[in-house]
Design an enzyme around this catalytic site. Structure first.
Site, PDB file in Angstrom:
ATOM      1  N   HIS A 149       0.866  -1.209  -0.102  1.00 54.33           N
ATOM      2  CA  HIS A 149       0.169  -0.162  -0.025  1.00 54.33           C
ATOM      3  C   HIS A 149       0.857   1.188   0.001  1.00 54.33           C
ATOM      4  O   HIS A 149       1.807   1.269   0.793  1.00 54.33           O
ATOM      5  CB  HIS A 149      -0.839  -0.001   1.200  1.00 54.33           C
ATOM      6  CG  HIS A 149      -1.838  -1.209   1.229  1.00 54.33           C
ATOM      7  ND1 HIS A 149      -3.161  -1.265   0.601  1.00 54.33           N
ATOM      8  CD2 HIS A 149      -1.601  -2.202   1.801  1.00 54.33           C
ATOM      9  CE1 HIS A 149      -3.668  -2.569   1.035  1.00 54.33           C
ATOM     10  NE2 HIS A 149      -2.808  -3.152   1.743  1.00 54.33           N
ATOM     11  N   LEU A 150       0.684   2.212  -1.133  1.00 54.89           N
ATOM     12  CA  LEU A 150       1.590   3.186  -1.268  1.00 54.89           C
ATOM     13  C   LEU A 150       0.903   4.645  -0.926  1.00 54.89           C
ATOM     14  O   LEU A 150       1.550   5.669  -0.704  1.00 54.89           O
ATOM     15  CB  LEU A 150       2.121   3.368  -2.467  1.00 54.89           C
ATOM     16  CG  LEU A 150       3.122   1.929  -2.851  1.00 54.89           C
ATOM     17  CD1 LEU A 150       3.823   2.146  -4.229  1.00 54.89           C
ATOM     18  CD2 LEU A 150       4.144   2.047  -1.955  1.00 54.89           C
TER      19      LEU A 150
ATOM     20  N   ASN B 293      -6.257   1.010  -2.929  1.00 60.78           N
ATOM     21  CA  ASN B 293      -7.157   1.720  -1.835  1.00 60.78           C
ATOM     22  C   ASN B 293      -6.522   2.890  -1.635  1.00 60.78           C
ATOM     23  O   ASN B 293      -6.253   3.380  -0.352  1.00 60.78           O
ATOM     24  CB  ASN B 293      -7.412   0.833  -0.484  1.00 60.78           C
ATOM     25  CG  ASN B 293      -6.048   0.331   0.075  1.00 60.78           C
ATOM     26  OD1 ASN B 293      -5.216   0.315  -0.288  1.00 60.78           O
ATOM     27  ND2 ASN B 293      -6.353   0.249   1.262  1.00 60.78           N
TER      28      ASN B 293
ATOM     29  N   ASP C  58      -8.534  -5.007  -1.985  1.00 60.03           N
ATOM     30  CA  ASP C  58      -7.910  -5.289  -0.722  1.00 60.03           C
ATOM     31  C   ASP C  58      -8.197  -3.869   0.011  1.00 60.03           C
ATOM     32  O   ASP C  58      -8.070  -2.882  -0.395  1.00 60.03           O
ATOM     33  CB  ASP C  58      -6.585  -5.544  -0.802  1.00 60.03           C
ATOM     34  CG  ASP C  58      -5.666  -6.017   0.555  1.00 60.03           C
ATOM     35  OD1 ASP C  58      -6.200  -6.828   0.946  1.00 60.03           O
ATOM     36  OD2 ASP C  58      -5.229  -5.164   0.971  1.00 60.03           O
TER      37      ASP C  58
ATOM     38  N   HIS D 120      -2.744 -12.440   2.020  1.00 62.59           N
ATOM     39  CA  HIS D 120      -2.296 -12.534   3.782  1.00 62.59           C
ATOM     40  C   HIS D 120      -3.009 -13.522   4.312  1.00 62.59           C
ATOM     41  O   HIS D 120      -3.842 -12.970   5.240  1.00 62.59           O
ATOM     42  CB  HIS D 120      -2.389 -11.138   4.255  1.00 62.59           C
ATOM     43  CG  HIS D 120      -3.543 -10.344   3.689  1.00 62.59           C
ATOM     44  ND1 HIS D 120      -4.924 -10.944   3.899  1.00 62.59           N
ATOM     45  CD2 HIS D 120      -3.917  -8.959   3.464  1.00 62.59           C
ATOM     46  CE1 HIS D 120      -5.726  -9.864   3.694  1.00 62.59           C
ATOM     47  NE2 HIS D 120      -5.028  -8.519   3.432  1.00 62.59           N
TER      48      HIS D 120
ATOM     49  N   ASP E 177       2.464  -6.993   2.684  1.00 62.52           N
ATOM     50  CA  ASP E 177       1.375  -5.921   3.186  1.00 62.52           C
ATOM     51  C   ASP E 177       1.829  -4.768   3.798  1.00 62.52           C
ATOM     52  O   ASP E 177       1.322  -4.591   4.751  1.00 62.52           O
ATOM     53  CB  ASP E 177       0.423  -6.984   4.190  1.00 62.52           C
ATOM     54  CG  ASP E 177      -0.998  -6.253   4.133  1.00 62.52           C
ATOM     55  OD1 ASP E 177      -1.085  -5.300   3.391  1.00 62.52           O
ATOM     56  OD2 ASP E 177      -1.959  -6.784   4.966  1.00 62.52           O
TER      57      ASP E 177
ATOM     58  N   HIS F 242       1.303   3.978   8.077  1.00 65.42           N
ATOM     59  CA  HIS F 242       0.280   5.008   8.788  1.00 65.42           C
ATOM     60  C   HIS F 242       1.107   5.976   9.762  1.00 65.42           C
ATOM     61  O   HIS F 242       2.311   5.816  10.079  1.00 65.42           O
ATOM     62  CB  HIS F 242      -0.411   4.348   9.983  1.00 65.42           C
ATOM     63  CG  HIS F 242      -1.673   3.287   9.178  1.00 65.42           C
ATOM     64  ND1 HIS F 242      -2.668   3.667   8.672  1.00 65.42           N
ATOM     65  CD2 HIS F 242      -1.630   1.922   9.326  1.00 65.42           C
ATOM     66  CE1 HIS F 242      -3.267   2.621   8.202  1.00 65.42           C
ATOM     67  NE2 HIS F 242      -2.919   1.558   8.196  1.00 65.42           N
TER      68      HIS F 242
END
Length: 472
Positions: free
Chosen positions: A65-66, A97, A155, A235, A347, A351
């Site tokens: 996730h970037l 996402n 996802d 995952h 994964d 954050h």
């Protein structure tokens, strides 16, 4: 054209050709020119002595996730690609996402352009299954694939509708791309923040039962059998899922699966920290009952605290799916070893600091992993003797490239020169403040690890050089 590179005297591991031994690797024009002993460097070549180090195909991560566009303070395509290169990854696949969701041709093209501008690890976009990831209408798969998408996924959310999932598998089959699903039955998982078990009960936190994953794994397997489509299970965390996947593969169903380093190495006990400030030695009480001349006192902390004061919540171990039990970890390791689970994926889910410093119920799910994935897996799986190093490289390079039909994963002459060099003996301690990622939310902070990427090459160009960085 890039300058030729000769990697001399390294231990070359190429699972795609069962190559495992000392050799030189010559890179020219962005491709693998030759692999063998005693190779001669062409004029102008950069010669690197890598004796005592391991030369492999670059690692490939199918699940990252970037956060760009929308949350560039947490991660961008460039910072994620930089972190990937530092971890030995030459290719990563970016989940959709983002904000807005990567659910159309233009959004996919944006990720491709940002990756090209960064010029670091390759970033392959994954398009959304549904428009806005709302689970209502299919996105336009054909247009996204033509723009560079290598798979489709919602996802972060499961594809709840079985009808939509069936249609997605049928549609994706037309373009020969997998549908990657986050396997979670939402009514069972609703409100849960960690694995449902003894630890969640003791901590007073609502749990997510393993059945929430296993139910959706079973459904996806049945739909893949019905449609002939390729479902990729993201995952995996539960031992019951392993049983279902094993049986599906034995029946020839097109199913592949991934597992993360944290699900291979940690259990739900990682969700609690122990507070040594609450460690104390209370007085014994039996003396007075035996008539011994003894007086006693009591402290304010013994009057006000219980043994629960020794526990705190660790939100850096909060992830979805959650960390589960030791038996699940053992099953996942065995499944990865046997090939029931095809590959390791990080994964990587960055954050901001203040988000993770919230109460456990309120903190977001997810941990970063690009810069620790290899070292954690090497330390826990290879150093322990459970896996050989060639087996680990197969699960982190050759197999993920095969699963998503990507270039790389091989050092065969003529192949693209995506190469990683590791020092398997390097000992280091995880310090999140040194990460190239913009976010530092890792459950492995302070962990002593063995094995590290020292050189990463993409299309014949060096994109990470730990030795040069140390020299500066």
């Amino acid at each position: 054209m890039t300058r030729p590179i000769l990697l001399q005297g390294g231990h070359v591991i190429d699972p795609s050709r069962d190559l495992d031994g000392v050799a030189d690797v010559l890179i020219q024009d962005g491709k693998i020119a030759s692999v063998g002993r005693g190779l001669t460097a062409p004029d102008g070549a950069l010669v690197r002595n890598v004796k005592g180090r391991v030369v492999t195909p670059g690692l490939v991560d199918l699940h990252v996730h970037l956060r760009e566009p929308g949350n560039e303070d947490e991660e961008t395509v460039a910072s994620g690609a930089r972190a990937a290169a530092a971890g030995g990854f030459t290719a990563i696949c970016a989940m959709p996402n983002t904000d807005p969701v990567t659910d159309n041709q233009a959004a996919v093209g944006f990720i491709v352009r940002q990756s090209d501008r960064a010029g670091l690890a390759r970033v392959h976009p994954i398009g959304a299954v549904s428009i806005g990831q709302k689970g209502e209408r299919l996105a336009e798969f054909g247009e996204m694939v033509s723009a560079g998408a290598v798979a489709v996924s919602d996802d972060g959310k499961p594809v709840v509708s079985s009808h939509l999932m069936r249609t997605a598998l049928e549609y994706a089959r037309t373009f020969n791309v997998p549908v990657a699903d986050h396997c979670e039955e939402p009514t069972l998982a609703a409100g849960g923040v960690m694995h449902e078990g003894l630890v969640s009960t003791r901590l007073g936190l609502k749990g997510i039962p393993a059945a929430a994953e296993e139910i959706m794994v079973a459904r996806d397997v049945l739909l893949a059998e019905l449609t002939g489509g390729h479902v990729h299970l993201c995952h995996m965390s539960a031992r019951g899922s392993v049983v279902i996947i094993r049986e599906a593969k034995e029946r020839g169903i097109r199913v592949t699966a991934e597992v993360t380093p944290h699900h291979l190495t940690l259990t739900d006990y990682a969700c609690e920290e122990y507070d040594t400030h609450a460690k104390m030695n209370p007085p014994l009480r039996e003396a007075k009952e035996r008539g011994i001349r003894v007086t006693a006192e009591v402290t304010p902390h013994h009057l006000t605290l219980t043994d629960y004061a020794c526990e705190e919540y660790d939100t850096h171990a909060k992830m979805n799916p959650p960390l589960r039990e030791a038996a699940d970890v053992a099953a996942l390791r065995g499944a990865l070893k046997d090939g029931v689970i095809d590959c390791i994926a990080s994964d990587h889910a960055p954050h901001a600091y203040d988000e993770k410093e919230a109460a456990f119920d309120d903190a977001p799910f997810g941990v970063v992993g690009l810069e620790t994935a290899f070292a954690v897996a090497h330390t826990e799986l290879v150093e322990s003797g459970l896996f050989t190093l060639p087996e680990l490289i197969r699960r982190m390079s050759t197999e993920p490239a095969r699963v998503f039909h990507l270039g790389g994963g091989t050092l065969a002459p003529g192949a693209v020169a995506d190469v990683a060099v590791f020092d398997p003996a390097a000992k280091w301690t995880v310090d999140p403040t040194t990460f190239h990622s913009k976010s530092h939310n890792t459950p492995f902070a302070g962990r002593a690890l063995t094995g590290r990427a020292v050189l990463t090459i993409v299309a014949g160009a060096i994109v990470h050089d730990l030795d040069q960085s140390a020299a500066r």
